[in-house]
Motif scaffolding. Structure first.
Motif, PDB file in Angstrom:
ATOM      1  N   VAL A  10       9.198  -3.504   3.712  1.00 19.48           N
ATOM      2  CA  VAL A  10      10.389  -3.429   2.868  1.00 19.48           C
ATOM      3  C   VAL A  10      11.550  -2.794   3.633  1.00 19.48           C
ATOM      4  N   TRP A  11      11.329  -1.601   4.196  1.00 22.19           N
ATOM      5  CA  TRP A  11      12.365  -0.908   4.955  1.00 22.19           C
ATOM      6  C   TRP A  11      11.822  -0.606   6.330  1.00 22.19           C
ATOM      7  N   GLN A  12      12.543  -0.971   7.381  1.00 19.45           N
ATOM      8  CA  GLN A  12      12.020  -0.734   8.721  1.00 19.45           C
ATOM      9  C   GLN A  12      12.032   0.729   9.113  1.00 19.45           C
ATOM     10  N   SER A  13      12.844   1.530   8.447  1.00 16.56           N
ATOM     11  CA  SER A  13      12.873   2.940   8.833  1.00 16.56           C
ATOM     12  C   SER A  13      11.610   3.657   8.400  1.00 16.56           C
ATOM     13  N   ALA A  14      10.755   2.995   7.623  1.00 11.16           N
ATOM     14  CA  ALA A  14       9.516   3.644   7.191  1.00 11.16           C
ATOM     15  C   ALA A  14       8.531   3.816   8.329  1.00 11.16           C
ATOM     16  N   ASN A  15       8.781   3.154   9.451  1.00  5.81           N
ATOM     17  CA  ASN A  15       7.895   3.204  10.607  1.00  5.81           C
ATOM     18  C   ASN A  15       7.595   4.639  11.037  1.00  5.81           C
ATOM     19  N   ILE A  29      18.948  -0.212  -0.459  1.00  4.28           N
ATOM     20  CA  ILE A  29      18.652  -0.761   0.854  1.00  4.28           C
ATOM     21  C   ILE A  29      18.349   0.271   1.921  1.00  4.28           C
ATOM     22  N   MET A  30      18.568   1.545   1.649  1.00  3.47           N
ATOM     23  CA  MET A  30      18.282   2.520   2.706  1.00  3.47           C
ATOM     24  C   MET A  30      17.176   3.462   2.250  1.00  3.47           C
ATOM     25  N   CYS A  31      16.184   3.630   3.126  1.00  7.21           N
ATOM     26  CA  CYS A  31      15.110   4.567   2.815  1.00  7.21           C
ATOM     27  C   CYS A  31      15.407   5.840   3.585  1.00  7.21           C
TER      28      CYS A  31
END
Lengths: 416, 162, 130
Positions: free
Chosen positions: B105-110, B54-56
């Motif tokens: 998929v993961w919002q931190s990919a922004n 769940i964490m990128c």
């Protein structure tokens, strides 16, 4: 070039106005204001630019702009040997300098497969924990200063000066130390330094109690900080936040317990977790972590064995000074290592360590030469700042200052 | 040991035709995947109840300076349940066409993808806000590519007058 | 102007151990419109140089500039595409302080040099726009 500049500068304003947030405004033409909380500001920790869209005093949407301190670290690493890069890692998170050194050197040792002696591992742990206390002191000191209590800043810096004296004795420099080497540390931790460390901890714990007594029950401080800047557990994991910010939102994740490096699995310490997720919880996490660090240092000082401080691997580790001046083989190895670098085998690794700000990770790709083919720094402040845009929606503009202080970004790391 | 075998088994039973290479070096597992199926693999890795990645942690790219498949995008993802960091790699042919963004998929990919676009010039489709991250907006080159010199190109960044 | 690592040493110069207010310069105002002296502490990149110049222009005459650390004097250890190799390319500098970062005693020494320079300057020097 000038026309290009003017036309492309408005991209930020477009991004600000494009996505609507969940808040609605009844008359958008009357109350809205676009405010630039620019790079030079006393309360943004370093050169962070925030462009805010305000309705009266409430923030509808904010966008952070980084890059004012981009020094090109990753490009520099492709042109330098592994040993030459150590002083550059000092200046990444410049509030706690030894921790970055330790993380980088551990990453290179994982890549090359070097084992370090026990005494060096314990010295690195002591120094990293002292650095963690120093970093948290700045974080807490500037946080309470931003909120209004300027005395806290002076007291925190008074304690920090004592740590810097210890570093001066051990590494030769107060601040940017470059103390660790590939295969160990540069110089030994002598008896006087051990005495200074014990004296510091004896004086530090009562000073921390005094600090807490002054600030923790102050009504103004609690009103300014409690319930502000809420970050839920799922949001924190989704946005990639690590470190005290994640532990203030209820997730118990600490790299020292999850994937222990150095000798952390032999030391007994707790990981403080708070579940409220607001600025006050993050402040308490930092205070508790400082106490845990004192416990770790005392245990390490008991357990530290005597012995060598540099590994005995001549093709990869620099030999000591006396040997270079007197023996031929060491001289040749020294020449080759300094000029051409050690050559680790081909491959790529990812290693992360627990910094005071979060999880610092290094991804190194090596092609068998003396300098890395690619080095990527996964900096915790960069990832923590991503959560800022979500937290400040709906907050008042004076809360933005408290929120940035509690997230504690360091721009030298976020901009690389 | 079991963690790596579990991940490889699960991926092989669902996506065996898109896995190109599995490498292991110093206890780190890295899996190369075909670029068209990447988003499906990421969705599977996140939503599967046994894996739960769940964490990128990081997204970056490598410039191999070859004629074909010049860039390779690297993802580091972490699972709290298995306590393991996995590395996914894909090779892309043309940076202007790029690949699908992992923001869904993961919002931190922004921000990670914005940084990769700034440094290497790889475009991500369906990214909500693809702007430059570190260099100013009017900068025309991509700094971390191997053909950009370390000292920079004189005149590409203006200075104020004395 | 605290930009990067030298800012921490600048803060250390104000703390109780290396007190800078003993020498008469206690007040660090947050607005440039009321200042005489600007200390640029930290690496200046091309993106940041416009901001620094803007703040310098906002200060009223007479004004002096201290370039703290090697990053502002000559670019320091960063010979890369985005770092300005010395702020004297766009600002007139009075005192350079070397060190990476300079010790707080070094910064206080620079302050005393500025005080000596101020004693010798006449108001006539500031009449033409710089």
């Amino acid at each position: 070039m000038e026309e290009l500049k003017k036309e492309k500068k408005s991209k930020i304003i477009d991004a600000l106005l494009k996505n609507r947030s969940y808040l609605t405004v009844e008359d958008p033409l009357e109350n809205e204001l676009i405010l630039n909380m620019g790079p030079q500001h006393p309360a943004t920790h370093g050169v962070l630019r925030l462009v805010l869209r305000l309705d009266g005093e409430t923030v509808i949407k904010g966008i952070a702009e980084l890059g004012y301190l981009h020094r090109g670290y990753e490009k520099l690493a492709e042109n330098m040997t592994y040993l030459e890069y150590i002083p550059h890692t000092d200046r990444l998170d410049y509030t706690s300098t030894m921790c970055n050194n330790v993380a980088y050197v551990l990453a290179v040792e994982k890549l090359a497969g070097i084992e370090i002696p026990k005494r060096a591992a314990y010295i690195r742990m002591i120094v990293a924990e002292l650095s963690r206390i120093a970093g948290h002191l700045i974080a807490v000191g500037t946080f309470v200063m931003d909120v209004g209590a300027v005395t806290g800043f002076m007291w925190a810096f008074r304690e920090r000066e004592k740590i810097q004296e210890i570093f001066d004795r051990v590494a030769g420099a107060r601040f940017t130390t470059s103390y660790t080497r590939i295969g160990g540390v540069a110089s030994d931790f002598d008896d006087e330094a051990i005495a200074m460390t014990r004296k510091f901890i004896d004086e530090f714990l009562p000073a921390l109690d005094e600090f807490e007594k002054l600030i923790n029950t102050n009504k103004i401080f609690l009103d300014r900080v409690e319930g502000i800047g809420y970050l839920s557990k799922e949001d924190a994991i989704e946005l990639g936040v690590t470190g005290p910010n994640l532990r203030g939102s209820g997730v118990e994740y600490d790299v020292r317990k999850a994937k222990p490096y150095l000798c952390y699995d032999e030391i007994d310490f707790k990981v403080p977790v708070y579940y409220e997720g607001d600025c006050l919880a993050r402040y308490f996490v930092r205070l508790d972590e400082m106490r845990e660090s004192c416990k770790i240092i005392l245990q390490c000082l008991e357990k530290m064995p005597p012995g060598p401080i540099l590994a005995n691997d001549p093709k990869k580790v620099l030999p000591g000074k006396t040997e270079i001046y007197t023996r031929m083989e060491e001289l040749i190895h020294d020449f080759m290592l300094v000029n051409f670098g050690m050559n680790p085998p081909e491959g790529d690794i990812f290693f992360s360590a627990e910094n005071p700000k979060g999880e610092l990770g290094f991804y190194i790709v090596s092609q068998g030469k003396g300098f890395p083919y690619k080095l990527k720094i996964r900096s915790p402040s960069f990832c923590n700042l991503q959560a800022l845009e979500k937290i400040i929606q709906g907050a008042m503009i004076s809360d933005v200052v408290a929120i940035i202080g509690s997230l504690d970004p360091v721009m030298g790391e976020a901009d690389k | 040991m079991n963690v790596k075998i579990l991940i490889i088994e699960k991926l092989k039973e669902n996506f065996s035709e898109s896995i190109e290479k599995i490498e292991e070096y110093r206890d780190d597992l890295s899996i190369s995947i075909n670029s068209e199926k990447l988003l499906q693999v990421c969705n599977f890795l996140k939503s599967d109840p046994e894996l739960q990645f769940i964490m990128c942690k990081d997204i970056t790219a490598i410039d191999w300076a070859k004629k074909d498949y010049r860039f390779e995008v690297v993802y580091h993802i972490y699972s709290f349940k298995l306590n393991y960091t996995l590395r996914l790699k894909t090779k892309i042919k043309d940076p202007d066409e790029g690949i699908e963004s992992a923001y869904s998929v993961w919002q931190s990919a922004n921000w990670y993808e914005r940084e990769t676009y700034d440094m290497y010039g790889i475009k991500f489709k369906n990214h909500p806000d693809l702007r430059r991250m570190y260099m100013p907006e009017y900068f025309e080159y991509y700094p971390l590519r191997k053909d950009f010199p370390l000292l920079g190109i004189p005149g590409s960044l203006p200075l104020p007058k004395k | 102007m605290g930009i990067s690592c030298c800012a921490i040493e600048m803060m250390s110069a104000v703390d109780p151990k290396y007190d800078m207010s003993r020498f008469g310069s206690e007040v660090m105002r947050f607005t440039p419109r009321q200042c005489d002296l600007m200390i640029v502490a930290g690496t200046v990149t091309y993106k940041m140089s416009h901001v620094v110049r803007k703040i310098y222009d906002q200060m009223p005459d007479p004004k002096w500039v201290i370039a703290m650390g090697v990053c502002t004097s000559t670019g320091g250890m960063y010979r890369t595409y985005s770092v300005v190799q010395g702020i004297d390319q766009f600002l007139p500098v009075d005192v350079y302080v070397s060190g990476c970062p300079p010790r707080p005693e070094n910064l206080i020494n620079a302050l005393l040099e500025i005080q000596k320079k101020v004693e010798k300057t006449k108001a006539r020097d500031f009449q033409d726009a710089r």
